[in-house]
Motif scaffolding. Sequence first.
Motif, PDB file in Angstrom:
ATOM      1  N   TRP A  19     -64.791  -6.543  66.003  1.00 51.34           N
ATOM      2  CA  TRP A  19     -66.166  -6.500  66.501  1.00 51.34           C
ATOM      3  C   TRP A  19     -67.172  -7.084  65.513  1.00 51.34           C
ATOM      4  N   PRO A  20     -67.178  -6.662  64.229  1.00 52.32           N
ATOM      5  CA  PRO A  20     -68.158  -7.258  63.318  1.00 52.32           C
ATOM      6  C   PRO A  20     -67.924  -8.742  63.091  1.00 52.32           C
ATOM      7  N   VAL A  21     -66.666  -9.178  63.101  1.00 49.38           N
ATOM      8  CA  VAL A  21     -66.378 -10.604  62.924  1.00 49.38           C
ATOM      9  C   VAL A  21     -66.917 -11.390  64.111  1.00 49.38           C
ATOM     10  N   ALA A  22     -66.639 -10.912  65.329  1.00 55.01           N
ATOM     11  CA  ALA A  22     -67.128 -11.586  66.531  1.00 55.01           C
ATOM     12  C   ALA A  22     -68.650 -11.605  66.569  1.00 55.01           C
ATOM     13  N   THR A  23     -69.267 -10.501  66.214  1.00 55.17           N
ATOM     14  CA  THR A  23     -70.727 -10.408  66.258  1.00 55.17           C
ATOM     15  C   THR A  23     -71.381 -11.405  65.311  1.00 55.17           C
ATOM     16  N   GLU A  24     -70.876 -11.483  64.082  1.00 60.09           N
ATOM     17  CA  GLU A  24     -71.473 -12.409  63.115  1.00 60.09           C
ATOM     18  C   GLU A  24     -71.186 -13.867  63.475  1.00 60.09           C
ATOM     19  N   LEU A  25     -70.017 -14.129  64.048  1.00 56.98           N
ATOM     20  CA  LEU A  25     -69.728 -15.502  64.481  1.00 56.98           C
ATOM     21  C   LEU A  25     -70.620 -15.900  65.651  1.00 56.98           C
ATOM     22  N   MET A  26     -70.865 -14.973  66.579  1.00 56.41           N
ATOM     23  CA  MET A  26     -71.790 -15.254  67.672  1.00 56.41           C
ATOM     24  C   MET A  26     -73.177 -15.564  67.143  1.00 56.41           C
ATOM     25  N   THR A  27     -73.634 -14.745  66.190  1.00 60.28           N
ATOM     26  CA  THR A  27     -74.965 -14.939  65.626  1.00 60.28           C
ATOM     27  C   THR A  27     -75.064 -16.273  64.904  1.00 60.28           C
ATOM     28  N   ALA A  28     -73.989 -16.653  64.196  1.00 56.38           N
ATOM     29  CA  ALA A  28     -74.014 -17.883  63.406  1.00 56.38           C
ATOM     30  C   ALA A  28     -73.887 -19.137  64.252  1.00 56.38           C
ATOM     31  N   THR A  29     -73.187 -19.036  65.393  1.00 51.62           N
ATOM     32  CA  THR A  29     -72.870 -20.235  66.171  1.00 51.62           C
ATOM     33  C   THR A  29     -73.610 -20.347  67.494  1.00 51.62           C
TER      34      THR A  29
END
Length: 414
Positions: free
Chosen positions: A304-314
Amino acid sequence: MAKQDVRPARDRPPGVQVDAMTSGGPPPPRPAPVNSWSCPTTIYAERGARRHIAALLAGSPVLLVTDTAPWAASGAVSDLIEKVRPVETVARETAEPDLDLVARVRAAVRRHPGVARLAVGGGSVLDAARIAALMDSDPRVAAAIPAALARDGGVFLWPVARDAGSPVLCVPSTLGTAAEVSPVAMVRGGGRTLLCVSPALRSRAAALDPDVTATLPLDTLVAGLVEPMSRAMVPAVAGVPLTLSDRLASALVETLVDLGESAAATPPGAVPDAEWRLAAALASAATHTTFLALGRSPFGHALWPVATELMTATGLTKPAVLGLLLPAWLDGIAAGALGPSFGTADRVKTILGEDPSAAAARQRCWLAGLHPAEATMTVDVAAVTARVAKWQAWGFLPGATPAEIGWLVGAAAG
């Protein structure tokens, strides 16, 4: 969360803080497993289920919170709006920040004291309506959520009685988020994401009506299978053996795989039928309404935190990011690049019935068969890794090393 103060907010002294994000204090201890369960949402699930919501609202002034997606032209939604005749409609504007929409919803409620709240739309609309209601319930929440987002995002916990709920009635127009039954809502802004968690976010009632999703294109429907797949699979693989929870997770994963494979076989130009859409909606909701989480950490979704930060970054959607993360995660377990915080090969075999390498290959094949738009990511791996590592202070990924997190971010992006 089980060891925190669960008295209703009105009964807690004003000085009591609910988590490290709101208090600015030291990180909380590793969260205890979920040891009680309540789902106060009344769920209507059938063709025409929206009419139950209209009946609940009969005789009440109604505030409608919605979006401007193409589904708005659907006959089912028009039928619902005609029946409830809202006194005011707050429609999400294109690219409108989450907290701006929340503020407009709260202002509309003030203009219509005693109004009933109806949210019809995708997950971001349902989230905004529920966040607005949570803010209205306590002035401390109204101040704390924007402050937490402005500081650095992360996690905001508001523990209340387990059977608390939100006054919002939800009719989802998309598949996969399960926002209509979830105790979680997302707030995004300023390049940050805040995960808000509280039993008071579970909606009063929800209608899973396949007629409402009938106008969605095939790609959108099948993309809605990816997020519930992750919610069923990842916490189980990363968690301890639990007979019932493991079997529930395996059954949900198998159901979602079957739905995806049947959708991939849909003739060109056609869409899955109403029974398929209802089964997909129920499978997604079941990830929040069954005993799936009992005995597991409330922060057990290792991706979840990995997906969330990747969504925010991309700027990519959650299904697109998870479509890249899920097979990379299984590859990492197979290769030994990811430690037990992310799961083990034995747990993969228990939940998915095959070793991690085979499971990764099957996931890639399944995801490719869903016909989603091709997704790729260009990210600053070090920056995203540092952002993900901050989530460890809030209970996610206990024991994971920066090298493991960086490997997963790079594998998903690469």
